[in-house]
Design an enzyme around this catalytic site. Structure first.
Site, PDB file in Angstrom:
ATOM      1  N   LYS A  83       0.854  -1.194   0.000  1.00 47.69           N
ATOM      2  CA  LYS A  83       0.000   0.000   0.000  1.00 47.69           C
ATOM      3  C   LYS A  83       0.886   1.239   0.000  1.00 47.69           C
ATOM      4  O   LYS A  83       1.778   1.380   0.852  1.00 47.69           O
ATOM      5  CB  LYS A  83      -0.838   0.008   1.276  1.00 47.69           C
ATOM      6  CG  LYS A  83      -2.314  -0.113   1.032  1.00 47.69           C
ATOM      7  CD  LYS A  83      -2.991  -0.006   2.363  1.00 47.69           C
ATOM      8  CE  LYS A  83      -4.466   0.019   2.236  1.00 47.69           C
ATOM      9  NZ  LYS A  83      -5.104   0.206   3.543  1.00 47.69           N
TER      10      LYS A  83
HETATM   11  C1  E4P Z   1      -8.383   0.921   3.291  1.00 47.55           C
HETATM   12  O1  E4P Z   1      -7.544   0.215   2.766  1.00 47.55           O
HETATM   13  C2  E4P Z   1      -8.204   1.592   4.595  1.00 47.55           C
HETATM   14  O2  E4P Z   1      -7.504   0.758   5.467  1.00 47.55           O
HETATM   15  C3  E4P Z   1      -9.522   1.880   5.265  1.00 47.55           C
HETATM   16  O3  E4P Z   1     -10.625   1.545   4.474  1.00 47.55           O
HETATM   17  C4  E4P Z   1      -9.598   3.184   5.992  1.00 47.55           C
HETATM   18  O4  E4P Z   1     -10.891   3.352   6.501  1.00 47.55           O
HETATM   19  P1  E4P Z   1     -11.270   4.426   7.627  1.00 47.55           P
HETATM   20  O5  E4P Z   1     -11.584   5.703   6.940  1.00 47.55           O
HETATM   21  O6  E4P Z   1     -12.478   3.837   8.284  1.00 47.55           O
HETATM   22  O7  E4P Z   1     -10.084   4.525   8.539  1.00 47.55           O
END
Ligand code: E4P
Length: 218
Positions: A83
């Site tokens: 990521k």
């Molecule tokens: C995606 O890969 C992220 O880890 C995640 O969806 C972040 O979500 P949040 O806005 O609930 O922290």
């Protein structure tokens, strides 16, 4: 549409795997910070449980540091996906990682222009954060629709992971738009199969069945 779970918690992952419909996992530094294990050993455990891609995020902010960290994270298991934040440095890192055959998931995507450029750089996945856009009174799911249209205009194969999912409606909207994947927290996965009319229906069938059995003297 594929279903990923957005967590670094082993129990939640094991439970979701047991449902038989899980296709992958996404983690991030916040999610890993909630677990007791050191991040690399936690990621190793997750990769063993899941038969599908597991996203692990770099914490370096410069492209050189991102590539260095990505190479280390990629050694954890063959199903690790790196990521990378949707920044200019992220773009440069993705280009290099793609040339090395390392798969990337471009995270923190909040605009269609980011989504187009990361795809050009060679991102395998892009993650538009719908919930966080909704939080600032923008329409998160509209971004998914834009990305879907742009990718289809140019035959782009980067897969769209709808992220920052807050409720079942986000999940259904993602599917209506033809997103490739939704990554969903366990609390929302737990709601996807729930419906009060299903519970009421089961209760009525069970009550009638009991009445029938009593009538037959069993
Ligand atoms: C995606 O890969 C992220 O880890 C995640 O969806 C972040 O979500 P949040 O806005 O609930 O922290």
């Amino acid at each position: 549409m594929k279903l990923f779970i957005d967590t670094a918690n082993l129990e939640e992952i094991k439970t979701a795997v047991s449902y038989g419909v899980l296709d992958g996992v996404t983690t991030n530094p916040t999610l890993l910070s909630r677990e007791k294990n050191e991040p690399v050993s936690q990621l190793k455990k997750i990769c063993k449980i899941v038969n599908g891609p597991v996203s692990a995020e770099v914490t370096a902010l410069d492209s050189e540091g991102m590539v260095k960290e990505a190479k280390e994270l990629a050694k954890i298991a063959s199903n690790i996906v790196i990521k990378i934040p949707s920044t200019v440095d992220g773009l440069m890192a993705v280009k290099e990682l793609a040339s090395l055959g390392i798969k990337t998931n471009l995270t923190l995507c909040f605009s269609a222009s980011q989504a187009l450029l990361v795809a050009k750089a060679g991102a395998v996945y892009v993650s538009p954060f719908v919930g966080r856009l909704d939080d600032i009174s923008s329409e998160g799911i509209a971004l998914v629709s834009d990305i879907k249209l742009i990718y289809s205009n140019y035959g782009i194969s980067t897969q769209i992971i709808v992220a920052s999912v807050r409720h079942p409606r986000h999940f259904v909207e993602a599917a209506r738009l033809g997103a490739d994947i939704a990554t969903v927290p366990f609390s929302v996965i737990a709601k996807l199969m729930r419906h009060p009319l299903t519970d009421i229906g089961i209760k009525r069938f069970m009550d009638d069945w009991e009445k029938l059995k009593r009538g037959l003297g069993k």
